[in-house]
Design a protein around this motif. Structure first.
Motif, mmCIF file in Angstrom:
data_model
loop_
_atom_site.group_PDB
_atom_site.id
_atom_site.type_symbol
_atom_site.label_atom_id
_atom_site.label_comp_id
_atom_site.label_asym_id
_atom_site.label_seq_id
_atom_site.Cartn_x
_atom_site.Cartn_y
_atom_site.Cartn_z
ATOM 1 N N GLU A 11 0.667 -1.159 0.079
ATOM 2 C CA GLU A 11 -0.085 -0.163 0.251
ATOM 3 C C GLU A 11 0.347 0.895 -0.325
ATOM 4 O OE1 GLU A 11 -3.323 2.291 -0.124
ATOM 5 O OE2 GLU A 11 -3.527 0.679 0.093
ATOM 6 N N GLN B 70 -6.661 -4.153 -4.622
ATOM 7 C CA GLN B 70 -7.761 -3.800 -3.875
ATOM 8 C C GLN B 70 -8.610 -5.718 -4.370
ATOM 9 O OE1 GLN B 70 -8.337 -2.243 -1.682
ATOM 10 N NE2 GLN B 70 -6.594 -0.549 -2.003
ATOM 11 N N ARG B 71 -8.808 -5.957 -5.056
ATOM 12 C CA ARG B 71 -9.787 -6.610 -5.913
ATOM 13 C C ARG B 71 -9.334 -7.904 -5.899
ATOM 14 N NH1 ARG B 71 -10.626 -8.577 -11.839
ATOM 15 N NH2 ARG B 71 -12.089 -10.310 -12.448
ATOM 16 N N MET C 102 -7.203 -7.413 -0.697
ATOM 17 C CA MET C 102 -7.371 -6.715 0.112
ATOM 18 C C MET C 102 -9.688 -7.501 0.161
ATOM 19 S SD MET C 102 -5.664 -4.178 1.600
ATOM 20 C CE MET C 102 -4.659 -6.211 1.603
ATOM 21 N N LYS C 103 -9.383 -8.149 -1.220
ATOM 22 C CA LYS C 103 -10.699 -8.537 -1.236
ATOM 23 C C LYS C 103 -11.783 -7.462 -1.723
ATOM 24 C CE LYS C 103 -9.526 -12.224 -1.391
ATOM 25 N NZ LYS C 103 -8.655 -13.119 -2.803
ATOM 26 N N LEU C 104 -11.696 -6.490 -1.852
ATOM 27 C CA LEU C 104 -13.039 -5.050 -1.498
ATOM 28 C C LEU C 104 -13.056 -5.078 -3.626
ATOM 29 C CD1 LEU C 104 -10.662 -2.265 0.485
ATOM 30 C CD2 LEU C 104 -12.906 -4.393 0.994
ATOM 31 N N GLU C 105 -13.692 -5.194 -3.980
ATOM 32 C CA GLU C 105 -14.376 -5.122 -4.627
ATOM 33 C C GLU C 105 -15.526 -3.741 -5.539
ATOM 34 O OE1 GLU C 105 -17.662 -7.211 -6.436
ATOM 35 O OE2 GLU C 105 -16.866 -9.630 -6.218
ATOM 36 N N SER C 106 -15.807 -3.073 -4.877
ATOM 37 C CA SER C 106 -15.562 -1.545 -5.044
ATOM 38 C C SER C 106 -14.400 -0.936 -4.989
ATOM 39 C CB SER C 106 -16.969 -0.653 -4.379
ATOM 40 O OG SER C 106 -15.875 -1.367 -2.512
ATOM 41 N N GLU C 107 -13.628 -0.816 -4.456
ATOM 42 C CA GLU C 107 -12.618 -0.350 -4.411
ATOM 43 C C GLU C 107 -11.813 -0.547 -5.843
ATOM 44 O OE1 GLU C 107 -10.393 2.809 -2.386
ATOM 45 O OE2 GLU C 107 -12.589 2.462 -2.378
ATOM 46 N N ARG D 223 -13.570 1.095 -8.622
ATOM 47 C CA ARG D 223 -13.348 2.613 -8.723
ATOM 48 C C ARG D 223 -11.612 2.661 -9.116
ATOM 49 N NH1 ARG D 223 -12.003 5.190 -3.307
ATOM 50 N NH2 ARG D 223 -10.596 6.765 -3.781
#
Length: 477
Positions: free
Chosen positions: A353, A381-382, A385-390, A393
């Protein structure tokens, strides 16, 4: 007095030198540029006048005018030594730089003295009495300066060398500069047009005119490799190795040749030799890191359960060299992204990061650099971090930059996949449909784009962006 200062300033602006060529310091990493020039002064046998002129300008940009004057004195000594019969003609750029530096030091009389020296020499050198004199070697010197200031300047460099060649078509140095400018333009800007043979012919010609120049030989070898004439390329590399076994600017490209050929161990051996000569080179450290990364991926690909300590050692080595490259050259974008991705390989997510954030802060990124950064950060991120919405973006940011590139199409594909899943699972919101509409539109799929934007407007009725996109699309059908 102000009046004479104004006339001095307008005389200064007429001079042909680094101060009037609009070389902007925000486009380069000044420390790294200074180091590169100093390396070249150390290893190039030919006359170094243009390197000292450029070095004086770099010193001025770093606010050390005294140092700048010292470099101009060395340039003058080189001119006396190498061109005793044409001192005035060879000194125009040097004197122009002197005039500007004295002006910035508020030593106006000395500045005026140098302006007069240039003006008088130009009168003697040209039949028409004018201050600006278009000498081919000044065009070429401007071209070399542009090459050093990075990709924004390559087109201008090419034009300078073209101008210089009009007067002296067989000048080895002008031919070399022209070939290098074309080589770089093809690498950065003409990659869409598959035809890279233009620089191939130019590089060949330059090497014929100047067979001692192993740096250009190495570029020729790489271009031959690009067009799948690998054996021919390797002959040039081997010949150059005989001529200059310790010349770092040649070795870096020789290593690249073997790395691309798949001989990573040979590439590493060459890079380590080069690092002995120039231990601080950020370029070399970055290339070493890339070699260790290839070894890591090869190990993972060929071994079902690769030994953990081997994996960790390769990750550690790659990280060490990518980090060293960035310590030496803080705005080294590719090394930043490579470092971030290598931390990801080692599951060191906080450090990854940090490295990504460092890359986002670099202020000299081209559009396709930015697209690459959004793509890699989106992946981080995908998948990690498993943050799809990030992820969505950042992929979208990459897509929004309107320039075709490999990274942009990767952003587009990743978005297509992610949004498809979200919509199938019934999670799609207005932004998702709007983004999908954008992708369809970019791919020329107007009908699908309209359907997506209609859906987006249905979910978010007063969104200007979707409404205007929808209007435009309906009108275009």
């Amino acid at each position: 007095s102000t009046i004479s200062n104004n006339s001095l300033k307008s005389s200064l602006l007429q001079l042909e030198c680094h101060f009037t060529w609009t070389l902007l310091k925000q486009d380069v990493d000044l420390d790294e540029l200074e180091e590169t020039i100093e390396d070249q002064v150390k290893f190039f046998v030919t006359s170094n006048i243009r390197n000292y002129n450029l070095l004086s300008y770099v010193c001025h940009l770093k606010n050390s005018n005294e140092e700048a004057l010292k470099n101009l004195q060395i340039a003058e000594e080189e001119i006396k030594k190498n061109h005793p019969d044409e001192i005035a003609r060879r000194s125009l750029v040097t004197w122009g730089n002197y005039a500007w530096i004295y002006y910035h030091m508020k030593r106006y009389e000395e500045a005026q003295t140098y302006v007069s020296k240039v003006e008088n020499s130009c009168k003697e050198l040209s039949s028409t009495a004018q201050r600006k004199i278009q000498l081919p070697d000044i065009c070429a010197e401007q071209g070399w300066a542009f090459l050093k200031f990075g990709r924004k300047y390559y087109e201008r460099a090419k034009n300078c060398f073209e101008n210089a060649l009009k007067n002296e078509p067989n000048n080895p140095e002008f031919n070399t500069g022209y070939a290098i400018a074309m080589y770089r333009l093809e690498n950065f800007f003409y990659s869409q047009c598959e035809d890279r043979s233009l620089s191939l012919e130019l590089l060949k010609h330059a090497v014929e005119l100047n067979p001692k120049d192993t740096f250009t030989m190495a570029l020729l070898a790489l271009r031959l490799q690009d067009v799948e004439r690998v054996d021919e390329g390797e002959q040039y590399i081997e010949e150059a190795m005989q001529k200059t076994p310790d010349f770092p600017h040649f070795l870096r490209y020789a290593a690249m040749f073997y790395r691309r050929k798949g001989d990573v161990d040979k590439a590493l051996e060459i890079l380590k030799n080069a690092l002995r000569v120039t231990p601080k080179s950020s370029f070399l450290h970055h290339q070493v890191g890339i070699c260790y990364r290839i070894k890591l991926f090869q190990l993972k690909k060929t071994t079902r359960y690769p030994p953990q300590e081997q994996v960790e050692e390769l990750i550690r080595l790659a990280i060490f060299h990518f980090k060293t490259a960035i310590d030496k050259k803080t705005k080294f974008f590719h090394a930043c992204v490579d470092l971030a991705n290598m931390y990801v390989q080692g599951k060191r997510y906080e450090e990854a990061e940090e490295a990504f954030q460092k890359a986002f802060q670099i202020n000299i990124l081209s559009n396709d650099d930015k697209q690459q950064l959004y793509y890699h950060y989106g992946n981080f991120q995908r998948f990690h971090m498993k943050l799809e919405s990030e992820a969505i973006r950042y992929y979208r940011e990459g897509l929004k930059i309107e320039e075709d590139s490999y990274a942009r199409s990767k952003c587009s594909n990743a978005l297509n996949e992610l949004l498809g899943w979200r919509i199938q699972r019934g999670l799609g919101d207005a932004t998702d449909f709007g983004t999908l509409g954008l992708i369809h539109n970019l791919n020329g799929e107007k009908q699908e784009a309209i359907e997506c934007y209609e859906k987006a407007v249905e979910l978010h009725p007063d969104n200007e962006e979707y409404l205007s996109a929808l209007c435009e699309l309906r009108l275009s059908l």
